[in-house]
Scaffold this active site. Structure first.
Site, PDB file in Angstrom:
ATOM      1  CE  LYS A 209      -2.025  -1.095   3.891  1.00 30.03           C
ATOM      2  NZ  LYS A 209      -1.354  -2.389   4.147  1.00 30.03           N
TER       3      LYS A 209
ATOM      4  NE  ARG B 274      -3.889  -1.116   9.718  1.00 32.61           N
ATOM      5  CZ  ARG B 274      -2.789  -0.505   9.275  1.00 32.61           C
ATOM      6  NH1 ARG B 274      -2.787   0.794   9.116  1.00 32.61           N
ATOM      7  NH2 ARG B 274      -1.719  -1.193   8.970  1.00 32.61           N
TER       8      ARG B 274
ATOM      9  NE  ARG C 133       7.281  -2.731   6.135  1.00 36.38           N
ATOM     10  CZ  ARG C 133       5.957  -2.555   6.213  1.00 36.38           C
ATOM     11  NH1 ARG C 133       5.308  -1.921   5.252  1.00 36.38           N
ATOM     12  NH2 ARG C 133       5.294  -3.022   7.249  1.00 36.38           N
TER      13      ARG C 133
ATOM     14  NE  ARG D   3       6.736  -0.461  10.253  1.00 35.48           N
ATOM     15  CZ  ARG D   3       5.599  -0.332   9.562  1.00 35.48           C
ATOM     16  NH1 ARG D   3       5.605   0.269   8.377  1.00 35.48           N
ATOM     17  NH2 ARG D   3       4.463  -0.797  10.032  1.00 35.48           N
TER      18      ARG D   3
ATOM     19  NE  ARG E  82       1.737  -4.688  11.481  1.00 41.10           N
ATOM     20  CZ  ARG E  82       2.641  -4.194  10.642  1.00 41.10           C
ATOM     21  NH1 ARG E  82       3.865  -4.654  10.655  1.00 41.10           N
ATOM     22  NH2 ARG E  82       2.310  -3.245   9.796  1.00 41.10           N
TER      23      ARG E  82
HETATM   24  P1  ADP Z   1       2.248  -1.794   3.218  1.00 42.01           P
HETATM   25  O1  ADP Z   1       2.276  -0.293   3.133  1.00 42.01           O
HETATM   26  O2  ADP Z   1       1.019  -2.397   2.555  1.00 42.01           O
HETATM   27  O3  ADP Z   1       2.438  -2.307   4.618  1.00 42.01           O
HETATM   28  P2  ADP Z   1       4.816  -1.651   1.800  1.00 42.01           P
HETATM   29  O4  ADP Z   1       4.485  -0.770   0.633  1.00 42.01           O
HETATM   30  O5  ADP Z   1       5.626  -1.068   2.901  1.00 42.01           O
HETATM   31  O6  ADP Z   1       3.474  -2.358   2.381  1.00 42.01           O
HETATM   32  O7  ADP Z   1       5.538  -2.966   1.206  1.00 42.01           O
HETATM   33  C1  ADP Z   1       6.027  -3.999   2.093  1.00 42.01           C
HETATM   34  C2  ADP Z   1       7.405  -4.445   1.619  1.00 42.01           C
HETATM   35  O8  ADP Z   1       7.296  -5.136   0.368  1.00 42.01           O
HETATM   36  C3  ADP Z   1       8.386  -3.294   1.377  1.00 42.01           C
HETATM   37  O9  ADP Z   1       9.677  -3.712   1.769  1.00 42.01           O
HETATM   38  C4  ADP Z   1       8.309  -3.035  -0.129  1.00 42.01           C
HETATM   39  O10 ADP Z   1       9.539  -2.515  -0.629  1.00 42.01           O
HETATM   40  C5  ADP Z   1       8.023  -4.440  -0.664  1.00 42.01           C
HETATM   41  N1  ADP Z   1       7.139  -4.437  -1.845  1.00 42.01           N
HETATM   42  C6  ADP Z   1       6.114  -3.590  -2.111  1.00 42.01           C
HETATM   43  N2  ADP Z   1       5.506  -3.917  -3.282  1.00 42.01           N
HETATM   44  C7  ADP Z   1       6.164  -5.021  -3.750  1.00 42.01           C
HETATM   45  C8  ADP Z   1       6.016  -5.860  -4.904  1.00 42.01           C
HETATM   46  N3  ADP Z   1       5.056  -5.640  -5.815  1.00 42.01           N
HETATM   47  N4  ADP Z   1       6.876  -6.908  -5.041  1.00 42.01           N
HETATM   48  C9  ADP Z   1       7.824  -7.156  -4.107  1.00 42.01           C
HETATM   49  N5  ADP Z   1       8.031  -6.408  -3.013  1.00 42.01           N
HETATM   50  C10 ADP Z   1       7.207  -5.348  -2.817  1.00 42.01           C
HETATM   51  P1  AMP Z   2       1.239   0.785   8.961  1.00 43.06           P
HETATM   52  O1  AMP Z   2       2.363   1.743   8.886  1.00 43.06           O
HETATM   53  O2  AMP Z   2       0.052   1.200   8.104  1.00 43.06           O
HETATM   54  O3  AMP Z   2       1.648  -0.649   8.713  1.00 43.06           O
HETATM   55  O4  AMP Z   2       0.699   0.846  10.468  1.00 43.06           O
HETATM   56  C1  AMP Z   2       1.514   0.459  11.561  1.00 43.06           C
HETATM   57  C2  AMP Z   2       0.661   0.347  12.822  1.00 43.06           C
HETATM   58  O5  AMP Z   2       0.086   1.628  13.156  1.00 43.06           O
HETATM   59  C3  AMP Z   2      -0.538  -0.605  12.734  1.00 43.06           C
HETATM   60  O6  AMP Z   2      -0.182  -1.954  12.974  1.00 43.06           O
HETATM   61  C4  AMP Z   2      -1.444  -0.028  13.833  1.00 43.06           C
HETATM   62  O7  AMP Z   2      -0.991  -0.394  15.126  1.00 43.06           O
HETATM   63  C5  AMP Z   2      -1.234   1.478  13.683  1.00 43.06           C
HETATM   64  N1  AMP Z   2      -2.203   2.069  12.727  1.00 43.06           N
HETATM   65  C6  AMP Z   2      -1.913   2.664  11.532  1.00 43.06           C
HETATM   66  N2  AMP Z   2      -3.042   3.077  10.924  1.00 43.06           N
HETATM   67  C7  AMP Z   2      -4.073   2.732  11.753  1.00 43.06           C
HETATM   68  C8  AMP Z   2      -5.504   2.857  11.693  1.00 43.06           C
HETATM   69  N3  AMP Z   2      -6.114   3.421  10.633  1.00 43.06           N
HETATM   70  N4  AMP Z   2      -6.221   2.391  12.728  1.00 43.06           N
HETATM   71  C9  AMP Z   2      -5.638   1.834  13.793  1.00 43.06           C
HETATM   72  N5  AMP Z   2      -4.321   1.652  13.921  1.00 43.06           N
HETATM   73  C10 AMP Z   2      -3.534   2.097  12.907  1.00 43.06           C
END
Ligand code: ADP
Ligand code: AMP
Length: 214
Positions: free
Chosen positions: A13, A88, A127, A160, A171
């Site tokens: 995302k 969420r 990541r 992270r 999660r």
């Molecule tokens: P989210 O925001 O949904 O938690 P991220 O955008 O941070 O996910 O992506 C999670 C991990 O996967 C990151 O390390 C990112 O660089 C990697 N990633 C994102 N999209 C792809 C893809 N299409 N193929 C492989 N790795 C990806």
């Molecule tokens: P993210 O960076 O989107 O993966 O979010 C990391 C963490 O932040 C999540 O696991 C939740 O603990 C908190 N968080 C982020 N967005 C929300 C939301 N919309 N509602 C509740 N918790 C959130």
């Protein structure tokens, strides 16, 4: 253009939201990034959010909705925005919709980035996030030019705390239980679009652009 990104943690995302924001000149709003910024700066909000985040749980709706509504009321959001990690829960979506309805407005696209759970743990363990600017990399799929160093700002890249496998599992459970119902919710509003998130990240983006410009 107002866009909501849906999908499991690690689906991509944030990666896609950043590319959408850059291409269309709209703000990329991540509630996770807002919480991490507050944690880094030692604010009260950050201290409260951290207790939930470290356990892989959601931060309570009341707190999350307050910071999100405050952010989308800023001037730079007038032409639209891409929301990453919000809503969420169904109550979060309902509050956002209520607010938009007051302005005869609504969400234009809810993009569901589909990635099966089996892929998620390897995505998350690879990541790396910049401690300074929040940019995201992957050790295999989106590596920085120099290992451990952010291309954008030179900051240090770290795993992270909530990307450790035991927290990722929690999660994912929380996602299936509380967030996945939003797919039906936005389908009911006629704005849901599904994207195959297992593809290479530029291919995922090309599919998204086709949807947005379709
Ligand atoms: P989210 O925001 O949904 O938690 P991220 O955008 O941070 O996910 O992506 C999670 C991990 O996967 C990151 O390390 C990112 O660089 C990697 N990633 C994102 N999209 C792809 C893809 N299409 N193929 C492989 N790795 C990806
Ligand atoms: P993210 O960076 O989107 O993966 O979010 C990391 C963490 O932040 C999540 O696991 C939740 O603990 C908190 N968080 C982020 N967005 C929300 C939301 N919309 N509602 C509740 N918790 C959130």
């Amino acid at each position: 253009m107002k866009i909501v990104m849906l999908g499991a943690p690690g689906a991509g995302k944030g990666t896609q939201a950043a590319m959408i924001a850059e291409k269309y000149g709209i703000p990329h709003i991540s509630t996770g990034d807002i919480f991490r910024f507050n944690i880094k700066n030692g604010t009260e909000l950050g201290k409260e959010a951290k207790t939930y985040m470290d356990e892989g749980k959601l931060v309570p709706d009341e707190l999350t909705v307050r910071i999100l509504l405050d952010r989308v009321s800023k001037d730079d959001c007038r032409e639209g925005y891409v929301l990453d990690g919000f809503p969420r829960t169904i109550p979060q979506a309902e509050v956002l919709d209520g607010k938009l309805r007051e302005m005869q407005d609504g969400i234009d696209f809810a993009l569901d980035i589909e990635v099966p759970d089996e892929h998620i743990v390897s995505r998350m363990s690879g990541r790396r996030a910049c401690l300074n600017c929040g940019a995201t990399y992957h050790v295999r799929y989106a590596a920085p030019k120099q290992e451990g160093v952010c291309d954008a700002c030179g900051g240090r890249l770290v795993l992270r705390d909530d990307d450790k496998p035991e927290t990722v599992q929690k999660r994912l459970e929380v996602y299936h239980d509380q967030t996945q119902p939003l797919i039906e919710y936005y389908a009911g509003k006629g704005v849901l679009k599904k994207v195959d998130g297992t593809q290479e990240l530029h291919k995922v983006f090309a599919d998204i652009v086709k949807i947005l410009e379709g």
